[in-house]
Structure formats: structure tokens, C-alpha cells
Write a protein that holds these residues in place. Structure first.
Motif, PDB file in Angstrom:
ATOM      1  N   GLY A 116     -28.994  59.826  38.633  1.00 51.18           N
ATOM      2  CA  GLY A 116     -29.259  61.156  38.101  1.00 51.18           C
ATOM      3  C   GLY A 116     -28.776  61.342  36.681  1.00 51.18           C
ATOM      4  O   GLY A 116     -28.606  62.469  36.211  1.00 51.18           O
ATOM      5  N   ALA A 117     -28.588  60.240  35.948  1.00 47.28           N
ATOM      6  CA  ALA A 117     -28.055  60.314  34.582  1.00 47.28           C
ATOM      7  C   ALA A 117     -28.916  61.204  33.684  1.00 47.28           C
ATOM      8  O   ALA A 117     -28.379  61.936  32.849  1.00 47.28           O
ATOM      9  CB  ALA A 117     -27.929  58.916  33.985  1.00 47.28           C
TER      10      ALA A 117
ATOM     11  N   ARG B 155     -16.461  63.560  36.168  1.00 45.86           N
ATOM     12  CA  ARG B 155     -15.589  62.551  35.568  1.00 45.86           C
ATOM     13  C   ARG B 155     -14.147  62.792  35.994  1.00 45.86           C
ATOM     14  O   ARG B 155     -13.681  63.923  36.042  1.00 45.86           O
ATOM     15  CB  ARG B 155     -15.695  62.600  34.043  1.00 45.86           C
TER      16      ARG B 155
ATOM     17  N   ARG C 296     -28.042  68.602  31.553  1.00 47.97           N
ATOM     18  CA  ARG C 296     -27.042  69.660  31.781  1.00 47.97           C
ATOM     19  C   ARG C 296     -26.010  69.674  30.661  1.00 47.97           C
ATOM     20  O   ARG C 296     -25.579  70.739  30.217  1.00 47.97           O
ATOM     21  CB  ARG C 296     -26.354  69.479  33.137  1.00 47.97           C
ATOM     22  N   ALA C 297     -25.622  68.493  30.209  1.00 46.81           N
ATOM     23  CA  ALA C 297     -24.654  68.412  29.110  1.00 46.81           C
ATOM     24  C   ALA C 297     -25.241  69.032  27.842  1.00 46.81           C
ATOM     25  O   ALA C 297     -24.543  69.769  27.129  1.00 46.81           O
ATOM     26  CB  ALA C 297     -24.244  66.963  28.867  1.00 46.81           C
TER      27      ALA C 297
ATOM     28  N   PRO D 274     -19.744  59.429  35.147  1.00 50.09           N
ATOM     29  CA  PRO D 274     -20.742  60.488  35.302  1.00 50.09           C
ATOM     30  C   PRO D 274     -21.171  61.076  33.956  1.00 50.09           C
ATOM     31  O   PRO D 274     -22.351  61.319  33.743  1.00 50.09           O
ATOM     32  CB  PRO D 274     -20.030  61.536  36.158  1.00 50.09           C
ATOM     33  N   LEU D 275     -20.204  61.284  33.047  1.00 52.41           N
ATOM     34  CA  LEU D 275     -20.540  61.809  31.734  1.00 52.41           C
ATOM     35  C   LEU D 275     -19.427  61.460  30.756  1.00 52.41           C
ATOM     36  O   LEU D 275     -18.246  61.676  31.047  1.00 52.41           O
ATOM     37  CB  LEU D 275     -20.721  63.336  31.774  1.00 52.41           C
TER      38      LEU D 275
ATOM     39  N   SER E 101     -24.096  58.383  30.433  1.00 58.36           N
ATOM     40  CA  SER E 101     -23.866  58.450  31.868  1.00 58.36           C
ATOM     41  C   SER E 101     -24.395  57.172  32.499  1.00 58.36           C
ATOM     42  O   SER E 101     -25.447  56.675  32.105  1.00 58.36           O
ATOM     43  CB  SER E 101     -24.588  59.657  32.480  1.00 58.36           C
TER      44      SER E 101
ATOM     45  N   ALA F 274     -19.183  67.395  35.436  1.00 59.93           N
ATOM     46  CA  ALA F 274     -20.143  66.375  35.869  1.00 59.93           C
ATOM     47  C   ALA F 274     -19.526  65.382  36.855  1.00 59.93           C
ATOM     48  O   ALA F 274     -20.219  64.515  37.379  1.00 59.93           O
ATOM     49  CB  ALA F 274     -20.693  65.617  34.660  1.00 59.93           C
TER      50      ALA F 274
ATOM     51  N   GLU G  94     -17.522  67.134  30.891  1.00 60.88           N
ATOM     52  CA  GLU G  94     -17.305  65.850  31.573  1.00 60.88           C
ATOM     53  C   GLU G  94     -16.723  66.072  32.969  1.00 60.88           C
ATOM     54  O   GLU G  94     -17.201  65.483  33.951  1.00 60.88           O
ATOM     55  CB  GLU G  94     -16.359  64.972  30.753  1.00 60.88           C
TER      56      GLU G  94
ATOM     57  N   GLU H  39     -30.625  63.905  34.407  1.00 63.81           N
ATOM     58  CA  GLU H  39     -30.308  65.314  34.670  1.00 63.81           C
ATOM     59  C   GLU H  39     -28.902  65.650  34.183  1.00 63.81           C
ATOM     60  O   GLU H  39     -28.660  66.737  33.667  1.00 63.81           O
ATOM     61  CB  GLU H  39     -30.458  65.641  36.152  1.00 63.81           C
ATOM     62  N   ILE H  40     -27.975  64.725  34.327  1.00 63.47           N
ATOM     63  CA  ILE H  40     -26.612  64.957  33.836  1.00 63.47           C
ATOM     64  C   ILE H  40     -26.621  65.159  32.323  1.00 63.47           C
ATOM     65  O   ILE H  40     -25.972  66.073  31.805  1.00 63.47           O
ATOM     66  CB  ILE H  40     -25.685  63.796  34.247  1.00 63.47           C
TER      67      ILE H  40
END
Length: 136
Positions: A12-13, A78, A19-20, A89-90, A8, A76, A73, A15-16
Motif C-alpha cells: 500500500g505504499a 513507523r 496520504r503523506a 511504512p513512511l 515507503s 503511517a 510517519e 496510498e501511504i
């Protein structure tokens, strides 16, 4: 063993990616992680990335895993234009599927090789290691 790459390059990468990982844990068992690590955007179009490489085990087929990854993705943020705009974003890629390298180009990319080396260092010495293609 299946090896996937997460990345990402937006605010906030961290946290992304977390979550992934939680989303992937619903469809796979996460065996090991490189941990998040920074990497430069090698396209010159976007910000630097926060990446992570995971070793997983899943009962899904490759197509089902890639479909689940695409859903994460999209969730998030994308879009089809993300890569062109340099705003990702992802990004989730299955690089090694059950011991077979299915994305050989990605396997050679410096950001992946770095994360894969970190991942291998976390695996048990007795664990079966996926092909290393020059990453020792």
C-alpha cells in the motif's frame, strides 16, 4: 525552495505516499513532484521502496516541518524499530531547506538523485532551482 523526500516499502505504499502528500499540503504548498518511482532498498534489509521527491514552500520553521513530518510517519505506522527491521511504512526527510542542503549525504544517494532529476524536469525553466550537487 524546500525539497523533501518521501519513501515507503510496505504494501500500500502508493496510498501511504498519497496520504503523506495530503498531510504535508496542510502545512505547506506543494510546488512540484517527481511523481512516485520505485527504488531498491540499498540497505539489503527490506523490500524495495516507492519514493517521491517534492518541492514545497512553507511558513513553518525547519524544526516545525520536521516535527510535522515525524507525526505523519508515526501516523503511517513507523516505529523506532522500523529502520532496523527494514520495514518502513513512511520516511520523510527534508533534504534541502530554503535552498540550503541540510542532508548532504541523502542528497548524494542514488534514489534521491533520481527523484530530484525527475522533479527538476517538472519545474518551470524560469523557476529558481535548488542546488544540484551533481544532479543535472
Amino acid at each position: 525552495m524546500t525539497i523533501i523526500s518521501l519513501g515507503s516499502n510496505v504494501d500500500g505504499a502508493g496510498e501511504i505516499l498519497a496520504r503523506a502528500r495530503r498531510g504535508l499540503a496542510r502545512v505547506a504548498r506543494i510546488e512540484a513532484s517527481s511523481g512516485p518511482y520505485p527504488a531498491a532498498d540499498d540497505t539489503g534489509r527490506g523490500a524495495d521502496y516507492l519514493n517521491e521527491v517534492l518541492a514545497i514552500d512553507t511558513d513553518l520553521t525547519l524544526d516545525e516541518l520536521e516535527s510535522a513530518a515525524a507525526g505523519l510517519e508515526r501516523a503511517a505506522g513507523r516505529t523506532p524499530d522500523s529502520r532496523r527491521l527494514g520495514v518502513m511504512p513512511l520516511d520523510i526527510d527534508v533534504v534541502v531547506w530554503r535552498g540550503e542542503t541540510v542532508r548532504p549525504y541523502d542528497f548524494t544517494r542514488p534514489y534521491f538523485r533520481h527523484g530530484y532529476g525527475l522533479l527538476r524536469a517538472t519545474l518551470s525553466p524560469t523557476a529558481a532551482h535548488p542546488p544540484c550537487a551533481g544532479v543535472e
